[in-house]
Write a protein that holds these residues in place. Sequence first.
Motif, mmCIF file in Angstrom:
data_model
loop_
_atom_site.group_PDB
_atom_site.id
_atom_site.type_symbol
_atom_site.label_atom_id
_atom_site.label_comp_id
_atom_site.label_asym_id
_atom_site.label_seq_id
_atom_site.Cartn_x
_atom_site.Cartn_y
_atom_site.Cartn_z
ATOM 1 N N ASN A 1 0.824 -1.259 0.059
ATOM 2 C CA ASN A 1 0.002 0.083 -0.121
ATOM 3 C C ASN A 1 0.945 1.173 0.009
ATOM 4 N N ASP A 2 0.935 2.030 -1.035
ATOM 5 C CA ASP A 2 1.954 3.089 -1.313
ATOM 6 C C ASP A 2 1.126 4.455 -0.885
ATOM 7 N N VAL B 1 0.904 6.023 1.943
ATOM 8 C CA VAL B 1 1.362 6.519 2.964
ATOM 9 C C VAL B 1 2.327 7.895 2.758
ATOM 10 N N PHE B 2 2.291 8.581 3.866
ATOM 11 C CA PHE B 2 2.950 9.761 3.461
ATOM 12 C C PHE B 2 2.448 10.746 2.507
ATOM 13 N N SER B 3 1.212 10.740 2.346
ATOM 14 C CA SER B 3 0.555 11.406 1.549
ATOM 15 C C SER B 3 0.423 13.136 1.646
ATOM 16 N N VAL B 4 0.582 13.604 0.610
ATOM 17 C CA VAL B 4 0.666 15.169 0.718
ATOM 18 C C VAL B 4 -0.483 15.946 1.403
ATOM 19 N N THR C 1 -2.087 15.442 3.736
ATOM 20 C CA THR C 1 -2.126 15.746 5.275
ATOM 21 C C THR C 1 -1.626 16.927 5.571
ATOM 22 N N LEU C 2 -0.606 17.431 4.790
ATOM 23 C CA LEU C 2 0.088 18.826 5.033
ATOM 24 C C LEU C 2 -0.287 19.826 4.332
ATOM 25 N N GLU C 3 -1.670 19.782 3.631
ATOM 26 C CA GLU C 3 -2.193 20.631 2.680
ATOM 27 C C GLU C 3 -2.358 22.269 3.801
ATOM 28 N N ASP C 4 -2.349 23.209 3.065
ATOM 29 C CA ASP C 4 -2.946 24.496 3.778
ATOM 30 C C ASP C 4 -4.295 24.322 4.399
ATOM 31 N N THR D 1 -6.035 21.771 5.164
ATOM 32 C CA THR D 1 -6.358 20.572 6.358
ATOM 33 C C THR D 1 -5.407 21.295 7.419
ATOM 34 N N VAL E 1 0.740 14.591 13.319
ATOM 35 C CA VAL E 1 1.218 13.756 11.916
ATOM 36 C C VAL E 1 2.712 13.385 11.972
ATOM 37 N N ASP F 1 3.717 9.433 11.878
ATOM 38 C CA ASP F 1 4.545 9.068 10.918
ATOM 39 C C ASP F 1 5.736 8.273 11.374
ATOM 40 N N ARG G 1 7.920 0.632 8.197
ATOM 41 C CA ARG G 1 8.224 0.326 6.690
ATOM 42 C C ARG G 1 9.946 0.097 6.509
ATOM 43 N N ARG H 1 6.113 20.052 3.421
ATOM 44 C CA ARG H 1 5.136 19.384 2.499
ATOM 45 C C ARG H 1 5.927 18.741 1.216
ATOM 46 N N ARG I 1 7.838 15.920 2.417
ATOM 47 C CA ARG I 1 7.010 14.652 2.451
ATOM 48 C C ARG I 1 6.467 13.902 1.203
ATOM 49 N N HIS J 1 6.876 10.280 -0.037
ATOM 50 C CA HIS J 1 5.797 9.455 -0.821
ATOM 51 C C HIS J 1 6.060 9.119 -2.280
ATOM 52 N N VAL K 1 8.250 5.739 -1.626
ATOM 53 C CA VAL K 1 7.407 4.528 -1.311
ATOM 54 C C VAL K 1 6.774 4.249 -2.519
ATOM 55 N N VAL K 2 6.336 5.032 -3.385
ATOM 56 C CA VAL K 2 5.902 4.483 -4.819
ATOM 57 C C VAL K 2 6.802 3.760 -5.523
ATOM 58 N N THR L 1 7.309 0.348 -4.079
ATOM 59 C CA THR L 1 6.377 -0.532 -4.293
ATOM 60 C C THR L 1 6.757 -1.071 -5.862
#
Lengths: 124, 182
Positions: free
Chosen positions: A101-102, A104-107, A109-112, A114, B53, B57, B64, B141, B144, B148, B151-152, B155
């Motif tokens: 599952n890739d 993770v660490f999605s951007v 989460t840190l969007e303005d 959010t 967050v 993490d 991982r 950001r 991060r 990501h 990680v992609v 995979t």
Amino acid sequence: MNDVNESTEHHAPKRWYRNEMVLFVSGSILVAFSLVVLGLGLYVSSGADLLDLSRPGYTSVRGEVNQSDTFKSFPSSGPVTQAVLDEFLTLYDKQTLQVMNDDVFSVSTLEDQTLGIDEPAAGE
Amino acid sequence: MKVSIVRLTIFAVVGMMVASVPVFAQSTEIMTDEHIANIKSNCQIARASLSRVHANDAPTYVNRNQTYFSIGDKMMATLNSRLSLNRFDASELVRIASEYNDLVVQFRKVYRDYDDSMTAAMNTDCLKQPVGFYDKVAKARESRKRVHDIVVRLTASLKEYRRAVQQFEIENKDELSTGVKP
């Protein structure tokens, strides 16, 4: 006459930097400090600090770490047959499943938006 | 005289280029007063979100990192070794495993950068330095995103290795069925 002079010199008080005790204590502190700096340097440079969840602030998430190493090693010796490779692929699928599952660490989460630090829309 | 003018011009151009670098590194857009006020009013919420967050993490990274390493060390390396011992041509599998191991090293490096940038953002007082806080969040950001992306790629590399093993099975079907290498 010489004996008197020698006796006077012998009893002259030592300067502080000639005192063995002061040198011993300050040397010990210096060595201890150097070892602490070296240890902390290794702790950070090796990446161990990122894996150390005993640090403050990580108490709540400490339990999420896989404590036991259940990862099975594929034997590095033995014959290579179709059955062996099939067995390898079965084990490979099973053990890679948890990292396939890739998302993770999605951007996002840190969007303005959010975080609530985005520019307010005009008229707000 | 001419030489000195040329030198002065070169110094001036170089100076301007050097001076402009930090400007580009900062926020490229001018922030409005409303935007700054919004950052200040949501300061505590934003900082709490960042802390949450950052804390969440950590176990993801630990798990991982451990699994990625184990796959390379206990699966890929061992199969490649076994194939080589049996005199099979495992060069393609070795290549993929090598790229995968490089990606694992990169994963650790970019996560370190990300962790540092998150720490910098969390340590910035958003009430006193709202613009600086905003810039540091933007930097975190970007870091991060790099994590990501790795990680992609990891995979994809894991899938590539699996496909290569299947391809190996097809190419060496006869030897594998008899168990004898000609």
